[in-house]
Design a protein around this motif. Structure first.
Motif, mmCIF file in Angstrom:
data_model
loop_
_atom_site.group_PDB
_atom_site.id
_atom_site.type_symbol
_atom_site.label_atom_id
_atom_site.label_comp_id
_atom_site.label_asym_id
_atom_site.label_seq_id
_atom_site.Cartn_x
_atom_site.Cartn_y
_atom_site.Cartn_z
ATOM 1 N N VAL A 1 -19.032 -9.965 16.367
ATOM 2 C CA VAL A 1 -18.041 -9.075 15.757
ATOM 3 C C VAL A 1 -16.812 -9.924 15.431
ATOM 4 O O VAL A 1 -16.061 -10.306 16.322
ATOM 5 C CB VAL A 1 -17.673 -7.903 16.689
ATOM 6 N N ARG A 2 -16.707 -10.246 14.141
ATOM 7 C CA ARG A 2 -15.702 -11.224 13.721
ATOM 8 C C ARG A 2 -14.402 -10.550 13.326
ATOM 9 O O ARG A 2 -14.167 -10.288 12.156
ATOM 10 C CB ARG A 2 -16.215 -11.989 12.487
ATOM 11 N N SER A 3 -13.564 -10.260 14.290
ATOM 12 C CA SER A 3 -12.250 -9.728 13.978
ATOM 13 C C SER A 3 -11.239 -10.455 14.841
ATOM 14 O O SER A 3 -11.274 -10.371 16.063
ATOM 15 C CB SER A 3 -12.196 -8.222 14.262
ATOM 16 N N LEU B 1 -25.657 -10.041 26.457
ATOM 17 C CA LEU B 1 -24.782 -9.054 25.819
ATOM 18 C C LEU B 1 -23.681 -9.742 25.023
ATOM 19 O O LEU B 1 -23.391 -9.373 23.886
ATOM 20 C CB LEU B 1 -24.176 -8.118 26.864
ATOM 21 N N LYS C 1 -8.160 -9.890 15.130
ATOM 22 C CA LYS C 1 -7.279 -8.957 15.818
ATOM 23 C C LYS C 1 -7.948 -8.435 17.083
ATOM 24 O O LYS C 1 -7.335 -8.389 18.156
ATOM 25 C CB LYS C 1 -6.941 -7.784 14.884
ATOM 26 N N LEU C 2 -9.221 -8.053 16.948
ATOM 27 C CA LEU C 2 -9.958 -7.584 18.125
ATOM 28 C C LEU C 2 -10.009 -8.673 19.188
ATOM 29 O O LEU C 2 -9.741 -8.426 20.368
ATOM 30 C CB LEU C 2 -11.371 -7.171 17.709
ATOM 31 N N GLU D 1 -24.443 -10.893 21.627
ATOM 32 C CA GLU D 1 -24.368 -9.929 20.523
ATOM 33 C C GLU D 1 -22.918 -9.621 20.166
ATOM 34 O O GLU D 1 -22.547 -9.574 19.001
ATOM 35 C CB GLU D 1 -25.074 -8.636 20.899
ATOM 36 N N LEU D 2 -22.124 -9.403 21.195
ATOM 37 C CA LEU D 2 -20.737 -9.010 20.956
ATOM 38 C C LEU D 2 -19.952 -10.106 20.243
ATOM 39 O O LEU D 2 -19.039 -9.819 19.467
ATOM 40 C CB LEU D 2 -20.068 -8.663 22.291
ATOM 41 N N PHE E 1 -14.810 -9.774 29.951
ATOM 42 C CA PHE E 1 -14.673 -8.315 29.904
ATOM 43 C C PHE E 1 -15.800 -7.638 30.666
ATOM 44 O O PHE E 1 -15.570 -6.742 31.490
ATOM 45 C CB PHE E 1 -14.667 -7.843 28.444
ATOM 46 N N LEU E 2 -17.011 -8.083 30.412
ATOM 47 C CA LEU E 2 -18.173 -7.434 31.029
ATOM 48 C C LEU E 2 -18.147 -7.583 32.549
ATOM 49 O O LEU E 2 -18.468 -6.639 33.274
ATOM 50 C CB LEU E 2 -19.462 -8.033 30.464
ATOM 51 N N PHE F 1 -5.728 -8.134 26.677
ATOM 52 C CA PHE F 1 -6.141 -7.103 27.635
ATOM 53 C C PHE F 1 -6.661 -7.723 28.933
ATOM 54 O O PHE F 1 -6.455 -7.196 30.025
ATOM 55 C CB PHE F 1 -7.213 -6.229 26.995
ATOM 56 N N ARG G 1 -6.604 -9.121 20.828
ATOM 57 C CA ARG G 1 -6.259 -7.978 21.666
ATOM 58 C C ARG G 1 -7.094 -7.983 22.955
ATOM 59 O O ARG G 1 -6.605 -7.665 24.030
ATOM 60 C CB ARG G 1 -6.525 -6.663 20.922
ATOM 61 N N LEU G 2 -8.347 -8.329 22.800
ATOM 62 C CA LEU G 2 -9.229 -8.385 23.972
ATOM 63 C C LEU G 2 -8.721 -9.427 24.953
ATOM 64 O O LEU G 2 -8.637 -9.185 26.165
ATOM 65 C CB LEU G 2 -10.657 -8.720 23.530
ATOM 66 N N TRP H 1 -15.796 -11.914 25.864
ATOM 67 C CA TRP H 1 -16.643 -10.741 26.154
ATOM 68 C C TRP H 1 -17.296 -10.873 27.524
ATOM 69 O O TRP H 1 -17.443 -9.887 28.254
ATOM 70 C CB TRP H 1 -17.697 -10.547 25.057
#
Lengths: 219, 219
Positions: free
Chosen positions: B106-108, B99, B110-111, B102-103, B84-85, B118, B114-115, B81
DNA sequence: AATAATATTTAGGTAAATCTAAATAATAAT
DNA sequence: ATTATTATTTAGATTTACCTAAATATTATT
């Protein structure tokens, strides 16, 4: 105003249920949030204290202007994240709702606005819902009617109001997506099911529950 | 294993403090998490129950292999993250830590994956820390020494171990960033401050607290 | 080794967000 | 207009993640 994740979820659900209705009942909110009416009453008192909702015993719940502002910020974050997931991370529209449900609670205006910019300030999300701008202004509150209510014989799918993975998967399997054009073949009064047909496909029947959640416009 | 946000923060901090040390003390963890030792004891019992840490009264805390796996996943999400930011949303390196804090929750998988894709599967984050891959494998655990400990006269900034906005702002103001090369002019024993010089700039002095958090390698 | 200082744990309590069960109010049906 | 049904609220518990204050261990100091 600093809201907990739980408070934000209540505000968001009230905003959603308020649409059309003139106030939101305890039971409806409990059902929507998958919790118990008693819990809703508790939270209603807290949100009233914070001046985010108007609430009097037995009188139902309404957002105050402040509450609505908060709701629109949450909706904005939710829909921007959905855009991000679909457009940048190649998720399909039925996968993104749950993830956005978590990401929406990261409360940073700067992040939200940068994300919006990064996405080209989109006006609608992958489900067809309009995205409020930084000031909370939003395009027309989405499509005209649900398929359930629509009188039209030929129509186009504009949005899906329930984002449960189950429904979205069902729709995908049936070939129904944003922009899909359908003909209504028959409406069965006894159970409110509807027989519909997508061009070049055999007709099939959908239940009232499904048709209530497909938003359409006549074409 | 489903972890709460709080449990994840404990795991992450234990992982961080374990580096170098052979076990993590109750007090150190309380300080790191800005909480009280009694709370740490409570949580230690819970995490032991979940087999994420090895813990015996008065004996300090260590991650189990399972705990370490969990920690690496959290670290992976955090650092992705941050990338990304900084790379996609044009945040500066000193803004992103909070930030990402917090991000990361989010426990996925797949996300996360993919991130990563990306972002081009980056191997280091904007602070210079290596990013664990999907299997938890990570490049060399970062740079050699802190500026505080380093014996070298000429060195290069490889990372910053404390990500508080205050420190990062200070460093930015002084022109210290990743890759900055410095000369050590003088070390003052009485307060452990260090006079340093960046090429084409006047020399200046930094406190022990700062120098402890600048990670360098000799050049 | 005894004592002082520090670290850690235990005991008991609090706030947020939930719950169940019982009580009460509002609405629908006879 | 009673009565039955449904909706809502209250009262009292529960869980999580904290807390303070007191008790107990460990470590450092003389």
């Amino acid at each position: 105003m600093n809201l907990s994740v739980s408070e934000e979820n209540y505000i968001k659900s009230i905003y959603k249920l308020e649409e059309g209705q003139d106030s939101v009942t305890t039971n409806a909110l409990a059902y929507e949030l998958d919790t118990k009416p008693a819990s809703v009453t508790d939270m209603a008192k807290k949100l009233k204290e914070k001046k985010l909702i108007a609430y009097e015993k037995y009188q139902g719940i309404n957002l105050t202007p402040e509450g609505k502002k908060a709701a629109l910020q949450i909706v904005r974050r939710h829909r921007l994240w959905e855009c991000f997931l679909v457009e940048k991370l190649a998720f399909s529209w039925e996968e993104v709702h749950e993830l956005a449900e978590e990401l929406e609670h990261v409360r940073s205006e700067k992040l939200t606005n940068r994300l919006s910019e990064f996405l080209g300030n989109p006006a609608i999300d992958p489900h067809g819902d309009p995205i409020p701008d930084a000031q909370g202004k939003m395009g027309k509150p989405r499509t005209q009617t649900s398929l359930h209510k629509s009188q039209a014989k030929r129509l186009e799918v504009m949005a899906v109001s329930d984002k449960s993975a189950a429904l979205l998967e069902f729709l995908t399997a049936k070939g129904i997506r944003l922009g899909t054009q359908l003909d209504v073949i028959e409406r069965y009064a006894f159970d409110n099911s509807i027989e519909i047909k997508i061009r070049n496909q055999p007709a099939f029947t959908i239940s009232e529950q499904v048709s209530k959640n497909i938003m359409v416009k006549a074409i």
